[in-house]
Write a protein that holds these residues in place. Structure first.
Motif, PDB file in Angstrom:
ATOM      1  N   LYS A   6      19.357 -18.960 -12.028  1.00 31.65           N
ATOM      2  CA  LYS A   6      20.281 -18.708 -13.135  1.00 31.65           C
ATOM      3  C   LYS A   6      19.635 -18.905 -14.506  1.00 31.65           C
ATOM      4  O   LYS A   6      20.130 -18.413 -15.507  1.00 31.65           O
ATOM      5  CB  LYS A   6      21.496 -19.638 -13.028  1.00 31.65           C
ATOM      6  N   ASN A   7      18.557 -19.686 -14.549  1.00 32.85           N
ATOM      7  CA  ASN A   7      17.930 -20.032 -15.813  1.00 32.85           C
ATOM      8  C   ASN A   7      16.431 -19.767 -15.671  1.00 32.85           C
ATOM      9  O   ASN A   7      15.708 -20.571 -15.098  1.00 32.85           O
ATOM     10  CB  ASN A   7      18.219 -21.505 -16.134  1.00 32.85           C
ATOM     11  N   ILE A   8      15.983 -18.637 -16.204  1.00 30.63           N
ATOM     12  CA  ILE A   8      14.628 -18.139 -15.962  1.00 30.63           C
ATOM     13  C   ILE A   8      13.835 -18.153 -17.266  1.00 30.63           C
ATOM     14  O   ILE A   8      14.340 -17.768 -18.318  1.00 30.63           O
ATOM     15  CB  ILE A   8      14.699 -16.711 -15.389  1.00 30.63           C
ATOM     16  N   LEU A   9      12.586 -18.571 -17.151  1.00 34.51           N
ATOM     17  CA  LEU A   9      11.658 -18.569 -18.278  1.00 34.51           C
ATOM     18  C   LEU A   9      10.535 -17.607 -17.965  1.00 34.51           C
ATOM     19  O   LEU A   9       9.953 -17.646 -16.878  1.00 34.51           O
ATOM     20  CB  LEU A   9      11.087 -19.985 -18.494  1.00 34.51           C
ATOM     21  N   VAL A  10      10.220 -16.721 -18.891  1.00 35.66           N
ATOM     22  CA  VAL A  10       9.063 -15.841 -18.740  1.00 35.66           C
ATOM     23  C   VAL A  10       8.134 -16.079 -19.925  1.00 35.66           C
ATOM     24  O   VAL A  10       8.557 -16.053 -21.077  1.00 35.66           O
ATOM     25  CB  VAL A  10       9.452 -14.347 -18.588  1.00 35.66           C
ATOM     26  N   VAL A 100       5.280 -25.759 -19.525  1.00 39.29           N
ATOM     27  CA  VAL A 100       5.854 -26.758 -18.612  1.00 39.29           C
ATOM     28  C   VAL A 100       6.894 -27.610 -19.332  1.00 39.29           C
ATOM     29  O   VAL A 100       7.990 -27.853 -18.800  1.00 39.29           O
ATOM     30  CB  VAL A 100       4.740 -27.631 -17.986  1.00 39.29           C
ATOM     31  N   GLU A 101       6.600 -28.047 -20.547  1.00 39.44           N
ATOM     32  CA  GLU A 101       7.546 -28.872 -21.308  1.00 39.44           C
ATOM     33  C   GLU A 101       8.824 -28.095 -21.636  1.00 39.44           C
ATOM     34  O   GLU A 101       9.921 -28.648 -21.566  1.00 39.44           O
ATOM     35  CB  GLU A 101       6.893 -29.401 -22.582  1.00 39.44           C
ATOM     36  N   LEU A 102       8.692 -26.835 -21.981  1.00 36.30           N
ATOM     37  CA  LEU A 102       9.870 -26.018 -22.273  1.00 36.30           C
ATOM     38  C   LEU A 102      10.724 -25.853 -21.017  1.00 36.30           C
ATOM     39  O   LEU A 102      11.951 -25.935 -21.083  1.00 36.30           O
ATOM     40  CB  LEU A 102       9.463 -24.653 -22.830  1.00 36.30           C
ATOM     41  N   ALA A 103      10.079 -25.646 -19.876  1.00 38.82           N
ATOM     42  CA  ALA A 103      10.818 -25.524 -18.610  1.00 38.82           C
ATOM     43  C   ALA A 103      11.603 -26.797 -18.312  1.00 38.82           C
ATOM     44  O   ALA A 103      12.756 -26.739 -17.871  1.00 38.82           O
ATOM     45  CB  ALA A 103       9.857 -25.205 -17.469  1.00 38.82           C
ATOM     46  N   GLU A 104      11.005 -27.941 -18.583  1.00 35.29           N
ATOM     47  CA  GLU A 104      11.702 -29.216 -18.373  1.00 35.29           C
ATOM     48  C   GLU A 104      12.874 -29.346 -19.339  1.00 35.29           C
ATOM     49  O   GLU A 104      13.989 -29.681 -18.945  1.00 35.29           O
ATOM     50  CB  GLU A 104      10.733 -30.386 -18.559  1.00 35.29           C
ATOM     51  N   ASP A 109      15.114 -22.864 -13.764  1.00 38.62           N
ATOM     52  CA  ASP A 109      15.084 -22.747 -12.304  1.00 38.62           C
ATOM     53  C   ASP A 109      13.825 -22.033 -11.816  1.00 38.62           C
ATOM     54  O   ASP A 109      13.370 -22.257 -10.698  1.00 38.62           O
ATOM     55  CB  ASP A 109      16.278 -21.920 -11.801  1.00 38.62           C
ATOM     56  N   LEU A 110      13.303 -21.114 -12.639  1.00 38.76           N
ATOM     57  CA  LEU A 110      12.160 -20.301 -12.240  1.00 38.76           C
ATOM     58  C   LEU A 110      11.346 -19.920 -13.473  1.00 38.76           C
ATOM     59  O   LEU A 110      11.912 -19.482 -14.476  1.00 38.76           O
ATOM     60  CB  LEU A 110      12.634 -19.014 -11.539  1.00 38.76           C
ATOM     61  N   ILE A 111      10.037 -20.077 -13.368  1.00 38.26           N
ATOM     62  CA  ILE A 111       9.114 -19.585 -14.394  1.00 38.26           C
ATOM     63  C   ILE A 111       8.438 -18.340 -13.828  1.00 38.26           C
ATOM     64  O   ILE A 111       7.962 -18.345 -12.694  1.00 38.26           O
ATOM     65  CB  ILE A 111       8.041 -20.633 -14.754  1.00 38.26           C
ATOM     66  N   VAL A 112       8.399 -17.274 -14.619  1.00 37.64           N
ATOM     67  CA  VAL A 112       7.698 -16.061 -14.235  1.00 37.64           C
ATOM     68  C   VAL A 112       6.535 -15.903 -15.216  1.00 37.64           C
ATOM     69  O   VAL A 112       6.725 -15.959 -16.428  1.00 37.64           O
ATOM     70  CB  VAL A 112       8.625 -14.824 -14.283  1.00 37.64           C
ATOM     71  N   ILE A 113       5.331 -15.738 -14.657  1.00 39.13           N
ATOM     72  CA  ILE A 113       4.129 -15.712 -15.493  1.00 39.13           C
ATOM     73  C   ILE A 113       3.103 -14.778 -14.861  1.00 39.13           C
ATOM     74  O   ILE A 113       3.063 -14.626 -13.638  1.00 39.13           O
ATOM     75  CB  ILE A 113       3.573 -17.161 -15.657  1.00 39.13           C
ATOM     76  N   ASN A 135       0.992 -25.789 -10.796  1.00 34.43           N
ATOM     77  CA  ASN A 135       0.840 -27.152 -10.283  1.00 34.43           C
ATOM     78  C   ASN A 135       1.707 -28.188 -10.978  1.00 34.43           C
ATOM     79  O   ASN A 135       2.023 -29.215 -10.380  1.00 34.43           O
ATOM     80  CB  ASN A 135      -0.635 -27.577 -10.355  1.00 34.43           C
ATOM     81  N   GLN A 136       2.107 -27.955 -12.212  1.00 39.19           N
ATOM     82  CA  GLN A 136       2.807 -28.976 -12.984  1.00 39.19           C
ATOM     83  C   GLN A 136       4.282 -28.676 -13.260  1.00 39.19           C
ATOM     84  O   GLN A 136       5.017 -29.556 -13.701  1.00 39.19           O
ATOM     85  CB  GLN A 136       2.106 -29.195 -14.332  1.00 39.19           C
ATOM     86  N   ALA A 137       4.716 -27.473 -13.023  1.00 35.75           N
ATOM     87  CA  ALA A 137       6.082 -27.072 -13.370  1.00 35.75           C
ATOM     88  C   ALA A 137       7.110 -27.861 -12.568  1.00 35.75           C
ATOM     89  O   ALA A 137       6.890 -28.184 -11.403  1.00 35.75           O
ATOM     90  CB  ALA A 137       6.271 -25.590 -13.131  1.00 35.75           C
ATOM     91  N   PRO A 138       8.270 -28.136 -13.170  1.00 34.68           N
ATOM     92  CA  PRO A 138       9.340 -28.862 -12.488  1.00 34.68           C
ATOM     93  C   PRO A 138      10.198 -27.946 -11.617  1.00 34.68           C
ATOM     94  O   PRO A 138      11.201 -28.374 -11.074  1.00 34.68           O
ATOM     95  CB  PRO A 138      10.162 -29.410 -13.658  1.00 34.68           C
ATOM     96  N   CYS A 139       9.799 -26.674 -11.494  1.00 39.30           N
ATOM     97  CA  CYS A 139      10.612 -25.687 -10.771  1.00 39.30           C
ATOM     98  C   CYS A 139       9.678 -24.710 -10.068  1.00 39.30           C
ATOM     99  O   CYS A 139       8.452 -24.817 -10.158  1.00 39.30           O
ATOM    100  CB  CYS A 139      11.502 -24.944 -11.762  1.00 39.30           C
ATOM    101  N   ASN A 140      10.253 -23.735  -9.404  1.00 39.85           N
ATOM    102  CA  ASN A 140       9.455 -22.686  -8.771  1.00 39.85           C
ATOM    103  C   ASN A 140       8.791 -21.821  -9.834  1.00 39.85           C
ATOM    104  O   ASN A 140       9.317 -21.654 -10.940  1.00 39.85           O
ATOM    105  CB  ASN A 140      10.329 -21.807  -7.881  1.00 39.85           C
ATOM    106  N   VAL A 141       7.635 -21.274  -9.456  1.00 35.28           N
ATOM    107  CA  VAL A 141       6.886 -20.405 -10.360  1.00 35.28           C
ATOM    108  C   VAL A 141       6.558 -19.126  -9.602  1.00 35.28           C
ATOM    109  O   VAL A 141       6.056 -19.176  -8.480  1.00 35.28           O
ATOM    110  CB  VAL A 141       5.582 -21.064 -10.841  1.00 35.28           C
ATOM    111  N   MET A 142       6.845 -17.985 -10.223  1.00 45.30           N
ATOM    112  CA  MET A 142       6.458 -16.697  -9.648  1.00 45.30           C
ATOM    113  C   MET A 142       5.289 -16.166 -10.468  1.00 45.30           C
ATOM    114  O   MET A 142       5.392 -16.022 -11.686  1.00 45.30           O
ATOM    115  CB  MET A 142       7.601 -15.689  -9.700  1.00 45.30           C
TER     116      MET A 142
END
Length: 145
Positions: A6-10, A100-104, A109-113, A135-142
């Motif tokens: 529901k909350n995605i970061l790209v 990573v800090e912004l995701a926290e 819920d998901l970082i896409v990079i 390796n450091q993200a608090p969520c799943n990474v695609m």
């Protein structure tokens, strides 16, 4: 595994892979009726060691370039997909840490990079920013190729 994102970061840097990551993030947000945060990070390490004069004009130029990356992708989204809620941010600092800090902070819920960025060495292997985020993200990474 998360059922819905529901909350995605790209995270984007203007590279072709980051544009593909943006397209993938749009599709994920649409399928999950989620919101998407688009970010680019100005790497402040590139300003260390500048000699003579002020780095303020250089910083302004880099910020304008970052804004043009965001604007281009936002315009693409407007043309392609209007039903995805999109916000954008430009951040200055160390890209890998800032993502990573912004995701926290945003409880992403998901970082896409993209797998690699604009750096020449990163073309040979998964980029160091991407590897750090995975390796450091608090969520799943695609990771998008």
């Amino acid at each position: 595994m998360v059922d819905e994102y529901k909350n995605i970061l790209v995270a984007v840097d203007g590279s072709e892979q980051s544009k593909k990551a943006f397209d993938e993030a749009i599709n994920i947000a649409k399928r999950n009726k989620g919101k998407l945060t688009l970010t680019t990070v100005i790497d402040t390490a590139s300003f260390t060691g500048t000699t003579g004069g002020s780095s303020i004009p250089l910083m302004q130029e880099v910020h304008e370039k970052a804004q043009s990356i965001i604007n281009e992708l936002e315009q693409h989204r407007v043309a392609e997909e209007k039903e995805v809620h999109l916000t954008s941010q430009i951040i200055a600092g160390n890209p890998k840490r800032e993502i990573v800090e912004l995701a926290e902070k945003l409880e992403i819920d998901l970082i896409v990079i993209g797998a690699t960025g604009l750096g020449a060495l990163s073309l040979l292997l998964v980029g160091s920013t991407t590897a750090y985020v995975v390796n450091q993200a608090p969520c799943n990474v695609m990771v998008v190729k």
